[in-house]
Scaffold this motif. Sequence first.
Motif, PDB file in Angstrom:
ATOM      1  N   TYR A 101       1.933  12.234  -9.472  1.00 37.60           N
ATOM      2  CA  TYR A 101       1.339  13.569  -9.273  1.00 37.60           C
ATOM      3  C   TYR A 101       2.397  14.655  -9.488  1.00 37.60           C
ATOM      4  O   TYR A 101       2.124  15.696 -10.076  1.00 37.60           O
ATOM      5  CB  TYR A 101       0.748  13.701  -7.861  1.00 37.60           C
ATOM      6  CG  TYR A 101      -0.387  12.733  -7.575  1.00 37.60           C
ATOM      7  CD1 TYR A 101      -1.346  12.445  -8.548  1.00 37.60           C
ATOM      8  CD2 TYR A 101      -0.508  12.108  -6.340  1.00 37.60           C
ATOM      9  CE1 TYR A 101      -2.372  11.542  -8.294  1.00 37.60           C
ATOM     10  CE2 TYR A 101      -1.534  11.206  -6.080  1.00 37.60           C
ATOM     11  CZ  TYR A 101      -2.460  10.923  -7.058  1.00 37.60           C
ATOM     12  OH  TYR A 101      -3.469  10.035  -6.814  1.00 37.60           O
ATOM     13  N   ALA A 157      -4.247   6.408 -10.243  1.00 38.89           N
ATOM     14  CA  ALA A 157      -3.864   7.705  -9.660  1.00 38.89           C
ATOM     15  C   ALA A 157      -4.705   8.842 -10.215  1.00 38.89           C
ATOM     16  O   ALA A 157      -4.883   9.873  -9.552  1.00 38.89           O
ATOM     17  CB  ALA A 157      -2.378   7.953  -9.918  1.00 38.89           C
ATOM     18  N   GLU A 205       0.839  -1.206   0.000  1.00 39.81           N
ATOM     19  CA  GLU A 205       0.000   0.000   0.000  1.00 39.81           C
ATOM     20  C   GLU A 205       0.874   1.257   0.000  1.00 39.81           C
ATOM     21  O   GLU A 205       0.616   2.200  -0.739  1.00 39.81           O
ATOM     22  CB  GLU A 205      -0.921   0.012   1.237  1.00 39.81           C
ATOM     23  CG  GLU A 205      -2.047  -0.998   1.196  1.00 39.81           C
ATOM     24  CD  GLU A 205      -1.559  -2.441   1.321  1.00 39.81           C
ATOM     25  OE1 GLU A 205      -0.494  -2.679   1.938  1.00 39.81           O
ATOM     26  OE2 GLU A 205      -2.237  -3.337   0.784  1.00 39.81           O
ATOM     27  N   ASP A 206       1.901   1.250   0.838  1.00 39.91           N
ATOM     28  CA  ASP A 206       2.795   2.412   0.902  1.00 39.91           C
ATOM     29  C   ASP A 206       3.556   2.586  -0.411  1.00 39.91           C
ATOM     30  O   ASP A 206       3.795   3.707  -0.868  1.00 39.91           O
ATOM     31  CB  ASP A 206       3.771   2.275   2.067  1.00 39.91           C
ATOM     32  CG  ASP A 206       3.059   2.450   3.407  1.00 39.91           C
ATOM     33  OD1 ASP A 206       1.921   2.962   3.409  1.00 39.91           O
ATOM     34  OD2 ASP A 206       3.636   2.053   4.440  1.00 39.91           O
ATOM     35  N   LYS A 207       3.919   1.469  -1.004  1.00 38.84           N
ATOM     36  CA  LYS A 207       4.633   1.553  -2.287  1.00 38.84           C
ATOM     37  C   LYS A 207       3.739   2.172  -3.352  1.00 38.84           C
ATOM     38  O   LYS A 207       4.184   2.983  -4.172  1.00 38.84           O
ATOM     39  CB  LYS A 207       5.095   0.152  -2.734  1.00 38.84           C
ATOM     40  CG  LYS A 207       6.311  -0.330  -1.976  1.00 38.84           C
ATOM     41  CD  LYS A 207       6.765  -1.701  -2.424  1.00 38.84           C
ATOM     42  CE  LYS A 207       7.990  -2.105  -1.613  1.00 38.84           C
ATOM     43  NZ  LYS A 207       8.476  -3.426  -1.871  1.00 38.84           N
ATOM     44  N   GLU A 208       2.489   1.752  -3.353  1.00 35.32           N
ATOM     45  CA  GLU A 208       1.539   2.324  -4.321  1.00 35.32           C
ATOM     46  C   GLU A 208       1.439   3.836  -4.130  1.00 35.32           C
ATOM     47  O   GLU A 208       1.469   4.598  -5.096  1.00 35.32           O
ATOM     48  CB  GLU A 208       0.148   1.708  -4.120  1.00 35.32           C
ATOM     49  CG  GLU A 208       0.025   0.267  -4.534  1.00 35.32           C
ATOM     50  CD  GLU A 208      -1.326  -0.309  -4.112  1.00 35.32           C
ATOM     51  OE1 GLU A 208      -2.336   0.405  -4.160  1.00 35.32           O
ATOM     52  OE2 GLU A 208      -1.354  -1.486  -3.712  1.00 35.32           O
ATOM     53  N   GLN A 209       1.299   4.246  -2.881  1.00 34.34           N
ATOM     54  CA  GLN A 209       1.160   5.680  -2.599  1.00 34.34           C
ATOM     55  C   GLN A 209       2.410   6.444  -3.024  1.00 34.34           C
ATOM     56  O   GLN A 209       2.326   7.547  -3.563  1.00 34.34           O
ATOM     57  CB  GLN A 209       0.880   5.914  -1.099  1.00 34.34           C
ATOM     58  CG  GLN A 209      -0.477   5.407  -0.644  1.00 34.34           C
ATOM     59  CD  GLN A 209      -1.621   5.874  -1.545  1.00 34.34           C
ATOM     60  OE1 GLN A 209      -1.713   7.047  -1.909  1.00 34.34           O
ATOM     61  NE2 GLN A 209      -2.491   4.948  -1.943  1.00 34.34           N
ATOM     62  N   TYR A 210       3.554   5.835  -2.781  1.00 34.63           N
ATOM     63  CA  TYR A 210       4.822   6.464  -3.152  1.00 34.63           C
ATOM     64  C   TYR A 210       4.883   6.652  -4.670  1.00 34.63           C
ATOM     65  O   TYR A 210       5.266   7.709  -5.178  1.00 34.63           O
ATOM     66  CB  TYR A 210       5.982   5.600  -2.656  1.00 34.63           C
ATOM     67  CG  TYR A 210       7.318   6.303  -2.633  1.00 34.63           C
ATOM     68  CD1 TYR A 210       7.711   7.057  -1.544  1.00 34.63           C
ATOM     69  CD2 TYR A 210       8.182   6.218  -3.728  1.00 34.63           C
ATOM     70  CE1 TYR A 210       8.936   7.713  -1.527  1.00 34.63           C
ATOM     71  CE2 TYR A 210       9.409   6.866  -3.724  1.00 34.63           C
ATOM     72  CZ  TYR A 210       9.779   7.606  -2.606  1.00 34.63           C
ATOM     73  OH  TYR A 210      10.984   8.255  -2.600  1.00 34.63           O
ATOM     74  N   SER A 211       4.480   5.614  -5.381  1.00 37.46           N
ATOM     75  CA  SER A 211       4.486   5.690  -6.849  1.00 37.46           C
ATOM     76  C   SER A 211       3.502   6.745  -7.339  1.00 37.46           C
ATOM     77  O   SER A 211       3.798   7.505  -8.273  1.00 37.46           O
ATOM     78  CB  SER A 211       4.110   4.327  -7.450  1.00 37.46           C
ATOM     79  OG  SER A 211       5.049   3.364  -7.104  1.00 37.46           O
ATOM     80  N   LYS A 212       2.340   6.791  -6.725  1.00 39.32           N
ATOM     81  CA  LYS A 212       1.329   7.785  -7.149  1.00 39.32           C
ATOM     82  C   LYS A 212       1.824   9.199  -6.895  1.00 39.32           C
ATOM     83  O   LYS A 212       1.582  10.106  -7.694  1.00 39.32           O
ATOM     84  CB  LYS A 212       0.017   7.534  -6.408  1.00 39.32           C
ATOM     85  CG  LYS A 212      -0.758   6.333  -6.941  1.00 39.32           C
ATOM     86  CD  LYS A 212      -2.033   6.127  -6.170  1.00 39.32           C
ATOM     87  CE  LYS A 212      -2.775   4.893  -6.675  1.00 39.32           C
ATOM     88  NZ  LYS A 212      -3.934   4.553  -5.837  1.00 39.32           N
ATOM     89  N   LYS A 213       2.525   9.364  -5.779  1.00 33.86           N
ATOM     90  CA  LYS A 213       3.066  10.692  -5.464  1.00 33.86           C
ATOM     91  C   LYS A 213       4.031  11.124  -6.570  1.00 33.86           C
ATOM     92  O   LYS A 213       4.016  12.279  -7.006  1.00 33.86           O
ATOM     93  CB  LYS A 213       3.776  10.617  -4.103  1.00 33.86           C
ATOM     94  CG  LYS A 213       4.439  11.898  -3.653  1.00 33.86           C
ATOM     95  CD  LYS A 213       3.421  12.887  -3.113  1.00 33.86           C
ATOM     96  CE  LYS A 213       4.056  14.102  -2.468  1.00 33.86           C
ATOM     97  NZ  LYS A 213       4.921  14.862  -3.321  1.00 33.86           N
ATOM     98  N   TYR A 226       0.395  -6.869  -6.533  1.00 31.12           N
ATOM     99  CA  TYR A 226      -0.429  -5.756  -7.014  1.00 31.12           C
ATOM    100  C   TYR A 226      -1.431  -6.251  -8.063  1.00 31.12           C
ATOM    101  O   TYR A 226      -2.628  -5.944  -7.996  1.00 31.12           O
ATOM    102  CB  TYR A 226       0.472  -4.663  -7.611  1.00 31.12           C
ATOM    103  CG  TYR A 226      -0.314  -3.462  -8.108  1.00 31.12           C
ATOM    104  CD1 TYR A 226      -0.595  -2.393  -7.270  1.00 31.12           C
ATOM    105  CD2 TYR A 226      -0.808  -3.422  -9.416  1.00 31.12           C
ATOM    106  CE1 TYR A 226      -1.350  -1.311  -7.711  1.00 31.12           C
ATOM    107  CE2 TYR A 226      -1.552  -2.353  -9.868  1.00 31.12           C
ATOM    108  CZ  TYR A 226      -1.824  -1.290  -9.016  1.00 31.12           C
ATOM    109  OH  TYR A 226      -2.573  -0.233  -9.460  1.00 31.12           O
TER     110      TYR A 226
END
Lengths: 234, 472
Positions: free
Chosen positions: A29, A59, A18-26, A179
């Motif tokens: 963005y 994203a 989950e954190d990896k996904e968020q990091y990638s989305k950041k 994923y």
Amino acid sequence: MIAGGSSLDKALIEMSLEDKEQYSKKIMYDVREKYGDDVAIAFSGGKDSTTLLHLVKAAFQEKIPWRVFTIDTGAEFQEIIDFVHKISTEWGFRLITLRNEEAVKSAFPKDRAECCFTRKVIPVNKAITDYRLKALLTAVRWDEHDARTGDLFFTEREYPAHIRVQPLLHFREIDVWAYLKKYSVPYCILYKKGYRSLDCDPCTRKFGAPGPERNGRDQEKDSAMKRLREAGYF
Amino acid sequence: MGKKQLPNIIFLLCDTLGAKHLSLYGYHRATTPNVERIVEQGQFAVYKRCFSPASWTIPSHASFFTGLYPSEHGVDDDHVYFPDNYYCLAEILKNQGYRTYGVSANGLVSRLLNFDRGFDAFYEMWHLFNSKDFFAPNQLFGRSKKQVEGELQRFALLLKITFSNGNYLFTLKKMVDTLYKKIYGIPQMIDKSSLATLRAFWTSRMILAKTDPHTPFFLFLNVMEAHNQYNPPRKYNHFIKIDSGTKKRLMEKYEWQHYALAPFSREDFELLTLLYDQEVLFLDTLIGNFYSFLEERNLLKNTIFIIASDHGELIGEHGHCSHMFTLYNELLHVPLIFRYPHDFGIHGEISRLVQLHDIFATILEIVESPFPVPDSSQSLLSAPREFAVSESIHCNRPIRKLKTKNPSFILQEFMQPYNAVITKDMLKIIRRADGQTELFDLNSDLYETHELSDSPAYAQQKMKLLQFLEEV
């Protein structure tokens, strides 16, 4: 904005999915904010680029905001071609096929690295120039090859000038599969036939040599990885 | 599934153990009293209709490690190296957080052929020490045997390197290991398999006694007891007491003599069968002891325990011996005994059609692995198979071997590649590379004594099976 980052960051690798996904989305963005529409995504139809494309879609509210490139080297597996077009239709984006017409018409050179350069690197570099792209997203991961352990999330490339963005660097192989499973993302059926790492048909060998994930691919080419990457390879 | 909830997995692979010779599977001699006891006590599931996808060690191991058929993974006698470009069981489990251990008494299931892939520790019974330094048998510190001719020169080089870098312990271990291999190297894994089997179980006990109780483990153990030469300890003479001269005669030229010199007589095969059965009985005792150890150490609580074999053995049936040619059920019908975690509620005799490499899909399902499962492997927890496929895609290795033993040896018609299909209705067709086919109804004839190709009653089924063979 996330900085270029240090190579092979263990803390990032040990993050939860989950954190990896968020990091990638950041990262995505940041790319959107800085480069707007002048961005493209490289989509080979392999497990990593499928994950990348799905993450971009997730994203940005299910709409991929950038161009999506795929390369026609004239030597892809038919299963890959079918899969890439199926995803394009199902996910509703226009696929831009890049092709070096001259190279595709000619015989395969003996030097695999040269083959990769003419059939992959040249059309990608031409597309970056033609579309005046500021950034290109690729699905490179740290753990797939020794030559990639030093990679950064953002890298300035010179010829042609653009930023190479690698939002999946911190994903391990198992994270990619986790994923795809988590979101029921379809993947190319070649993975159901035993393949672990996919390249063009002639360079993907099921009966490979010892080593890491990419060893099913042509070793001559992989040993020339550094040279190829300097020229613009993924 | 959280890391702590993952079940431990012990996979005991009894090389060359045909289901035909197990009383658990209906054999007339009481060869497996201990396995029968633990199956009853431990509430194992016994798959009565399990067929191997291959007839010998390397393709079979590659299949259950990958979930692929031999023609998919390509590992066979002309391609013995286990390649990296498909996922293998130990590697996947390691990715899932398992501590992975391999113990092998089979010289082919080795580091040399990359079968240690994915194992944190891999113990080869023909080495005294578990160290990668002892691997690479044709290399000595980067120099090939051709560059360093003779043992004395190699010894001198070893000493020279030792004194230059001061690694005395390594040198001592290397020397001891070299001596050990002289007495107990790969050939002795076959000739004197009992000691290797005992050591393999002992090594496994040591591993399990020391493993971290908070980390799930996967232990793969290959024992070669049932493999020829059939040579159990002397006290295992329940079925036959044979004089040493006869035993020597039968063992010395077993296999190659039958095919390349003079076929064994029926009486010889009867003696060999009794010797084989004694091997099975000895192995059965060791499995019983190992199970008792697991019970005593409370290691069975959250553990999947699998007992299986890679292929069986022909001892005169159909005119064949060993496991070199053909795809008859003496080779393909293998035991598959599965002790699931208690809450699965799966135990007792199970008659559905399964294949050995279904272990791959089953384990991946149990550990909720995200890695892709090939269509060729079907989980034992999901819908039953419609058909089973077995393949012998090359037979150059045994032919070469026979030619070295007898240069004037003449190639025989049956020495060809084969494939076979078994349907869920238990009809079987075997097709030789030259197109010759054989048809059997396994419901009444599991070990293929009545060939039905010309039977009008089976004409329609034969057509269907031939069509099916074309498709697969």
